[in-house]
Design a protein around this motif. Sequence first.
Motif, short mmCIF file in Angstrom:
data_model
loop_
_atom_site.label_atom_id
_atom_site.label_comp_id
_atom_site.label_asym_id
_atom_site.label_seq_id
_atom_site.Cartn_x
_atom_site.Cartn_y
_atom_site.Cartn_z
N ASP A 48 17.35 1.12 10.03
CA ASP A 48 17.45 0.43 11.32
C ASP A 48 16.22 0.75 12.17
OD1 ASP A 48 18.07 -0.73 13.70
OD2 ASP A 48 19.88 0.47 14.08
N PRO A 49 15.14 -0.05 12.02
CA PRO A 49 13.88 0.25 12.74
C PRO A 49 14.05 0.32 14.25
CG PRO A 49 13.51 -1.41 11.04
CD PRO A 49 15.00 -1.19 11.11
N ALA A 50 15.12 -0.25 14.79
CA ALA A 50 15.34 -0.17 16.24
C ALA A 50 15.58 1.28 16.68
CB ALA A 50 16.52 -1.05 16.64
N THR A 51 15.96 2.16 15.76
CA THR A 51 16.22 3.56 16.11
C THR A 51 14.94 4.40 16.12
OG1 THR A 51 16.61 4.25 13.80
CG2 THR A 51 18.54 3.48 15.05
N TRP A 52 13.82 3.85 15.58
CA TRP A 52 12.64 4.68 15.37
C TRP A 52 11.94 5.07 16.68
CZ3 TRP A 52 10.01 1.57 10.79
CH2 TRP A 52 10.90 1.54 9.71
N ALA A 53 11.66 4.07 17.55
CA ALA A 53 10.92 4.37 18.79
C ALA A 53 11.70 5.34 19.70
CB ALA A 53 10.56 3.09 19.53
N ALA A 71 10.03 7.61 -4.31
CA ALA A 71 9.82 6.73 -5.47
C ALA A 71 10.76 5.52 -5.44
CB ALA A 71 10.02 7.51 -6.76
N ALA A 72 11.59 5.39 -4.42
CA ALA A 72 12.55 4.28 -4.36
C ALA A 72 11.85 2.99 -3.97
CB ALA A 72 13.66 4.60 -3.37
N PRO A 73 12.33 1.84 -4.46
CA PRO A 73 11.70 0.57 -4.09
C PRO A 73 11.70 0.41 -2.56
CG PRO A 73 13.35 0.24 -5.81
CD PRO A 73 13.47 1.67 -5.37
N GLY A 74 10.56 -0.07 -2.04
CA GLY A 74 10.46 -0.33 -0.60
C GLY A 74 10.03 0.87 0.23
N ALA A 75 9.95 2.05 -0.39
CA ALA A 75 9.59 3.26 0.39
C ALA A 75 8.21 3.13 1.05
CB ALA A 75 9.65 4.51 -0.50
N PRO A 76 7.17 2.66 0.33
CA PRO A 76 5.84 2.60 0.98
C PRO A 76 5.85 1.68 2.21
CG PRO A 76 5.62 2.34 -1.39
CD PRO A 76 7.09 2.29 -1.10
N GLU A 77 6.52 0.54 2.09
CA GLU A 77 6.55 -0.41 3.21
C GLU A 77 7.26 0.23 4.40
OE1 GLU A 77 7.53 -1.07 0.10
OE2 GLU A 77 5.94 -2.44 -0.56
N THR A 78 8.41 0.86 4.16
CA THR A 78 9.18 1.44 5.26
C THR A 78 8.43 2.61 5.90
OG1 THR A 78 11.18 0.81 4.08
CG2 THR A 78 11.46 2.35 5.89
N ILE A 79 7.85 3.47 5.06
CA ILE A 79 7.11 4.62 5.60
C ILE A 79 5.88 4.14 6.38
CG2 ILE A 79 5.67 6.60 4.90
CD1 ILE A 79 7.80 7.14 2.70
N GLY A 80 5.20 3.09 5.85
CA GLY A 80 4.04 2.54 6.56
C GLY A 80 4.44 1.97 7.91
N SER A 81 5.56 1.24 7.94
CA SER A 81 6.03 0.66 9.22
C SER A 81 6.39 1.77 10.20
CB SER A 81 7.27 -0.21 9.01
OG SER A 81 6.98 -1.24 8.12
N PHE A 82 7.06 2.81 9.71
CA PHE A 82 7.42 3.93 10.58
C PHE A 82 6.15 4.58 11.15
CE2 PHE A 82 7.71 8.51 11.11
CZ PHE A 82 8.61 8.57 12.17
#
Length: 278
Positions: A48-53, A71-82
């Motif tokens: 839930d990216p709304a919780t990050w800020a 190593a889970a699918p989508g990890a690089p995208e989520t970590i990059g966005s965070f």
Amino acid sequence: MTDHTRALTLVLGGTGKTGRRVVQRLTAQGEPVRIGSRSGGVPFDWEDPATWAPALSGVKAAYVSYYPDVAAPGAPETIGSFAQVAVSSGTRRLVLLSGRGEEESLACEKALAESGADCTILRCSWFSQNFSEGYMLEPVLSGHVFLPAGPVGEPFLDADDIADVAAAVLTRAGHAGQVYELTGPRLLTFADAVAEIAAVTGRPIGYTEVSAAGYAEALAAEGVPAEVIELLTYLFTTVLDGRNAHLDDGIQQVLGRPARDFADFARDAAATGIWNQK
Ligand SMILES: NC(=O)c1ccc[n+]([C@@H]2O[C@H](COP(=O)([O-])OP(=O)(O)OC[C@H]3O[C@@H](n4cnc5c(N)ncnc54)[C@H](OP(=O)(O)O)[C@@H]3O)[C@@H](O)[C@H]2O)c1
């Protein structure tokens, strides 16, 4: 210039195997800490990216332990966005708990760096605490461990060492831009590790190597979700193919002392009674 309005260190996964220990060390050093997890006072949810800020408010530095796995699918995208949200919120110092010898981990590290943050990468081998606080606790308690892991050596790494390193690089200058390869001081096969646990508990605990397909079937029969089965079989086959069967000196580089041995972990974990539950 230091932003003195930013006092907090955000510890993601701050109730988990490594994060909990990082929180303990920072708190003992008098560093104000915010636990970043779904159960934290300011909840943080990777999904839930709304919780990050809100979790990054007033934060000068963050320990980034991704869930479920780098190593889970989508990890690089989520970590990059965070990381982008962190930098645009004013949190420039990020320390990533990464994996060793994994293409997916490299992609996570790259995504973190592309945010422009001051990054430190902790590239870790398999944690010893997987046997006492993770998915291998149940098999150890059952008295027989079945894994798709043969005679390959792995330098099992103590989560206490990871936390000592994380606390050091988060609080001392000179670690931004560094990549540290963290391993234990000795290569053990999974059978060796189980035998050492059996020796300190005084209980017979068997070990059998099984095929990856047989392992996946057994997990499916226990109701383990398909994506978890896929991740575990990937880790035991691809990552445990011998590419990581060597020691590195990241612990010595950062802490100026050797890494803790698996025997010390096993002795201390046995003393807590964790392996006497059944
Ligand atoms: N295990 C190994 O051998 C090994 C080796 C190398 C690298 N790694 C990496 O280490 C990381 C895991 O670190 P760890 O073992 O210290 O953690 P962990 O013990 O798996 O801890 C899980 C933590 O994540 C939180 N969490 C669970 N779901 C979440 C979500 N949706 N959003 C936010 N937080 C969530 C949990 O708290 P709540 O339940 O309160 O949310 C808890 O604090 C993974 O990225 C893995 O790839 C592991």
